[in-house]
Motif scaffolding. Structure first.
Motif, short mmCIF file in Angstrom:
data_model
loop_
_atom_site.label_atom_id
_atom_site.label_comp_id
_atom_site.label_asym_id
_atom_site.label_seq_id
_atom_site.Cartn_x
_atom_site.Cartn_y
_atom_site.Cartn_z
N LEU A 159 3.04 -1.26 4.17
CA LEU A 159 2.73 0.07 3.66
C LEU A 159 4.01 0.90 3.57
CD1 LEU A 159 -0.20 2.38 4.50
CD2 LEU A 159 2.12 3.26 4.82
N ASN A 180 0.85 -1.19 0.00
CA ASN A 180 0.00 0.00 0.00
C ASN A 180 0.89 1.25 0.00
OD1 ASN A 180 -1.69 2.15 0.85
ND2 ASN A 180 -2.89 0.81 2.20
N GLN A 217 -6.49 -0.61 0.45
CA GLN A 217 -6.71 -1.97 0.94
C GLN A 217 -7.97 -2.56 0.29
OE1 GLN A 217 -3.45 -2.00 2.56
NE2 GLN A 217 -4.55 -3.63 3.62
#
Ligand code: ZN
Length: 208
Positions: free
Chosen positions: A105, A67, A91
């Motif tokens: 992330l 992410n 997500q």
């Protein structure tokens, strides 16, 4: 077919931010696959939702999706609602497309502070080799930074949105393999080193 990972042999994670790009990401995937290697793609929600077929390819072909926020804002300047939106939306998008949810992330620009770390429910993955590809846009320069700095356990930062980065990848992948490196995803490296990446922590590399 991916090459089976040998824990005792050196390994690095090539990581690509800000895509997927309809032009460069498929070509980078082709190169990685041709060499039985894996990459980690820190995608933007805005780009991911435009290129579902590329995300599906990444998962099908054994690469990792991380992410990189919804729209590349500086997390240290956001209020709680904005931060949640930036973190949660990708997500949902990635899961809707691929059935898998990212577990790592990388904040845009690598910007974060203690407050941001505590509010993000994922391990934060940064880098140990910065190719500065966004600035140089020069394949030779990118290639040389990697060759002159790479070591076992590095996370190498690139962006799969530039032609020069694609050209550097075309040359760096076979050369790293030639030097004995296995090209693995961030999560594969962690697994192989018996490390569980934890929320609230930041990781620049997994050097031994
Ligand atoms: Zn970025």
């Amino acid at each position: 077919m991916k090459t089976e990972i040998v824990p005792d042999q050196p390994m690095v994670a090539l990581t690509f931010d800000d895509g997927p790009s309809s032009v460069y990401t498929p070509a980078i995937l082709d190169i990685l696959n041709e060499h039985n290697s894996s990459g980690t793609f820190f995608v933007l929600g805005t780009e991911a939702e435009q290129h579902p077929e590329i995300l599906q390819r990444m998962v099908n072909e054994g690469h990792e999706i991380g992410n990189h926020s919804y729209s590349h804002l500086n997390f240290t300047l956001l209020n709680d609602a904005e931060l949640t939106y930036q973190v949660e939306t990708p997500q949902v998008i990635v899961e809707r497309i691929t059935g898998k949810v990212p577990t790592i992330l990388r904040p845009p620009y690598g910007f974060f502070n203690d407050e941001v770390i505590q509010k993000i429910p994922f391990p934060i993955v940064l880098w140990s080799v910065d190719t500065v590809d966004w600035q140089s846009r020069n394949a030779d320069y990118i290639y040389n930074i990697i060759i002159n700095n790479v070591k076992d356990g590095d996370f190498i930062l690139m962006h799969d949105i530039y032609e020069s980065t694609l050209e550097a990848v075309r040359r760096i992948v076979p050369e790293l393999i030639n030097q004995g490196y296995q090209l693995v995803t961030v999560s594969e490296m962690a697994d192989n080193r018996g490390i569980t990446l934890q929320p609230g922590n930041t990781y620049h590399n997994l050097h031994r």
